[in-house]
Enzyme design. Structure first.
Site, PDB file in Angstrom:
ATOM      1  N   ALA A 140       7.110   6.328 -33.218  1.00 41.41           N
ATOM      2  CA  ALA A 140       6.611   6.762 -34.525  1.00 41.41           C
ATOM      3  C   ALA A 140       7.677   7.625 -35.165  1.00 41.41           C
ATOM      4  O   ALA A 140       8.574   8.149 -34.490  1.00 41.41           O
ATOM      5  CB  ALA A 140       5.299   7.540 -34.383  1.00 41.41           C
ATOM      6  N   GLY A 145      11.647  14.117 -38.078  1.00 45.01           N
ATOM      7  CA  GLY A 145      11.954  13.732 -36.706  1.00 45.01           C
ATOM      8  C   GLY A 145      11.283  12.428 -36.345  1.00 45.01           C
ATOM      9  O   GLY A 145      10.561  11.831 -37.147  1.00 45.01           O
ATOM     10  N   GLN A 146      11.538  11.964 -35.129  1.00 46.57           N
ATOM     11  CA  GLN A 146      10.880  10.759 -34.652  1.00 46.57           C
ATOM     12  C   GLN A 146      10.421  10.977 -33.215  1.00 46.57           C
ATOM     13  O   GLN A 146      10.933  11.839 -32.505  1.00 46.57           O
ATOM     14  CB  GLN A 146      11.798   9.546 -34.754  1.00 46.57           C
ATOM     15  CG  GLN A 146      13.066   9.594 -33.941  1.00 46.57           C
ATOM     16  CD  GLN A 146      13.979   8.420 -34.282  1.00 46.57           C
ATOM     17  OE1 GLN A 146      14.096   8.003 -35.436  1.00 46.57           O
ATOM     18  NE2 GLN A 146      14.644   7.873 -33.254  1.00 46.57           N
ATOM     19  N   VAL A 147       9.427  10.185 -32.814  1.00 42.71           N
ATOM     20  CA  VAL A 147       8.761  10.382 -31.527  1.00 42.71           C
ATOM     21  C   VAL A 147       9.060   9.212 -30.599  1.00 42.71           C
ATOM     22  O   VAL A 147       9.004   8.045 -31.005  1.00 42.71           O
ATOM     23  CB  VAL A 147       7.239  10.520 -31.727  1.00 42.71           C
ATOM     24  CG1 VAL A 147       6.538  10.717 -30.382  1.00 42.71           C
ATOM     25  CG2 VAL A 147       6.928  11.696 -32.657  1.00 42.71           C
ATOM     26  N   ASP A 289      -1.520  20.510 -42.271  1.00 42.83           N
ATOM     27  CA  ASP A 289      -0.944  19.241 -42.711  1.00 42.83           C
ATOM     28  C   ASP A 289      -1.993  18.158 -42.475  1.00 42.83           C
ATOM     29  O   ASP A 289      -1.948  17.431 -41.477  1.00 42.83           O
ATOM     30  CB  ASP A 289       0.334  18.939 -41.930  1.00 42.83           C
ATOM     31  CG  ASP A 289       1.252  17.996 -42.694  1.00 42.83           C
ATOM     32  OD1 ASP A 289       0.824  17.502 -43.758  1.00 42.83           O
ATOM     33  OD2 ASP A 289       2.379  17.763 -42.233  1.00 42.83           O
TER      34      ASP A 289
END
Length: 441
Positions: A140, A145-147, A289
């Site tokens: 994701a 950032g990315q996971v 959020d």
């Protein structure tokens, strides 16, 4: 020259103000070009409705491409738009909905070489020894950032969030450009004050780009909700300023519930609301959020919550006046409500109590009945009411939002927008009565 072992090569994430500004400027310039082409086609006899539909589809494609490529603040802005698209008329919203929804958890990924460079920089050259396996393909993508999926040496499945190289610089640059261009793209948000949203994000930029602070927030929430039958917050295993390792949550996106039967939509929607209001009381934190990309429906039915980069720290819970003020509005006690709002710092200039009550009506309408149906049509009607009321009486210009309520206000509106997207019928009032301080005063 930057060492290949350090994540300083920012070719995948342009950070210079000029480069990023030119990307953002392509949005209004592209819109102008499409309008010119559309006018020419109409003059040549093309069907006006079909031309308009094609123009909106092209605009949606460009919006996703530009914001998705920039990541950073532009991605955050796109996420805000995707949450508020319920404000838009259906004929306008339809071509944007699919593309804006992608921005909630999708962006062009970093190549594996850059992923490994970040891992070496944050965990050292022997980073692989910490994991039994590590998937270099992102599972994701978030705004900065990315996971990645990985498994620790003890067999624990984990999510490893890596910050994009140069994300801090990119985020600051994007937010400056978004403020300048907010007037151009505001119509896509149905009139939502995107300038205020971008400024609010900018004020908290130093916290969001430090994953150690996010880890502290998440750890506090995970401890508060440990063993909860309704919610799941992943435990944190390790954190550096640009890396965060926590439990992997397997589930489907909250947005997918929009296609589920009404009973499932209502159950999950109510859980979503309950988490938003339970966080301050149980963890001293408001998850600020609320877009659907941060929520997962787990196989056991629990609601999983991720991404604690943006929170409001409320060690004493939500302000004690909230419940009392909403109850006064429900009771139509305009004078007492106005005095209470003034005491809390919401009123910047004198305002007529009756006009203020009428202006705030949509914000408290879901709390007037035991069960309320949130849908897109209601959402648009209330937005038009607020905008029309403000235009007639200038109420909005006489109000302000005290700092302690800034993120609370965002979560309230954002949460309602998500419920409208999911078409939820739920006992909103019951959640407020249970979790809002001051409700029973």
């Amino acid at each position: 020259m930057t060492s290949p072992d350090r994540p300083g090569d920012e070719r995948e994430l342009p950070t210079s103000s000029l480069a990023r500004a030119s990307k953002m400027l392509s949005l209004p310039l592209g819109a102008a070009g499409r309008q010119a082409v559309g006018l020419g086609r109409r003059l040549l006899g093309a069907d006006a409705d079909r031309v308009d539909a094609e123009l909106r589809a092209a605009a949606a494609e460009q919006l996703f491409a530009v914001l998705g490529e920039l990541k950073g603040g532009a991605m955050k802005f796109g996420q805000a738009l995707s949450m508020f698209e319920a404000f838009l008329p259906e004929e306008v919203a339809k071509p944007y909905r699919q593309h804006l929804a992608k921005l909630q958890d999708s962006a062009p990924p970093l190549p594996s070489s850059r992923v490994q460079a970040v891992l070496r920089h944050e965990l050292g050259p022997r980073w692989r020894e910490r994991f039994a396996s590590f998937d270099l393909r992102p599972a994701a993508a978030a705004s900065i950032g990315q996971v990645h999926r990985a498994v620790l040496t003890d067999g624990t499945p984990v999510a490893v969030k890596l910050q994009y190289p140069g994300a801090d610089q990119a985020l600051r640059s994007d937010l400056r450009q978004i403020e300048r261009l907010a007037g151009v793209v505001a119509p896509l948000a149905g009139g939502v004050d995107v300038v205020t949203i971008s400024r609010e994000l900018a004020e908290r930029i130093s916290e969001e780009i430090d994953y150690t602070l996010e880890a502290e927030n998440q750890s506090r929430a995970a401890a508060a909700f440990a063993g909860d039958p309704e919610f799941a917050v992943p435990r944190v295993w390790e954190a550096t300023p640009r890396l965060l390792v926590s439990d992997w949550l397997e589930g489907r996106r909250l947005s997918s519930v929009a296609e589920a039967p009404a009973s499932e939509r209502n159950r999950v929607g109510l859980a979503y609301v309950r988490f938003l209001f339970a966080g301050p009381a149980r963890a001293g934190l408001l998850h600020a959020d609320p877009h659907p990309g941060n929520y997962l429906v787990l196989p056991d039915g629990r609601l999983g919550v991720v991404d604690f980069g943006l929170v409001a720290r409320l060690p004493d819970g939500l302000p004690s006046a909230m419940g009392r003020l909403i109850r006064l509005a429900i009771a139509d006690d305009a004078a007492a409500m106005t005095r209470g709002l003034a005491d809390e710092g919401f009123i910047a200039r004198d305002v007529d109590a009756g006009e203020l009550l009428g202006y705030l009506g949509p914000f408290v309408e879901p709390a007037r009945v035991e069960e309320f149906h949130f849908d897109r049509e209601w959402m648009r009607e209330q937005f038009l009411h607020v905008r029309g009321s403000s235009a007639r009486h200038g109420v909005a210009m006489r109000l302000t939002i005290p700092p302690v309520y800034a993120l609370i206000h965002r979560v309230w509106l954002g949460g309602i927008a998500v419920l409208a997207q999911l078409d939820v019928t739920a006992g909103f009032r019951g959640v407020l009565a249970e979790l809002l301080p001051g409700w029973h005063d």
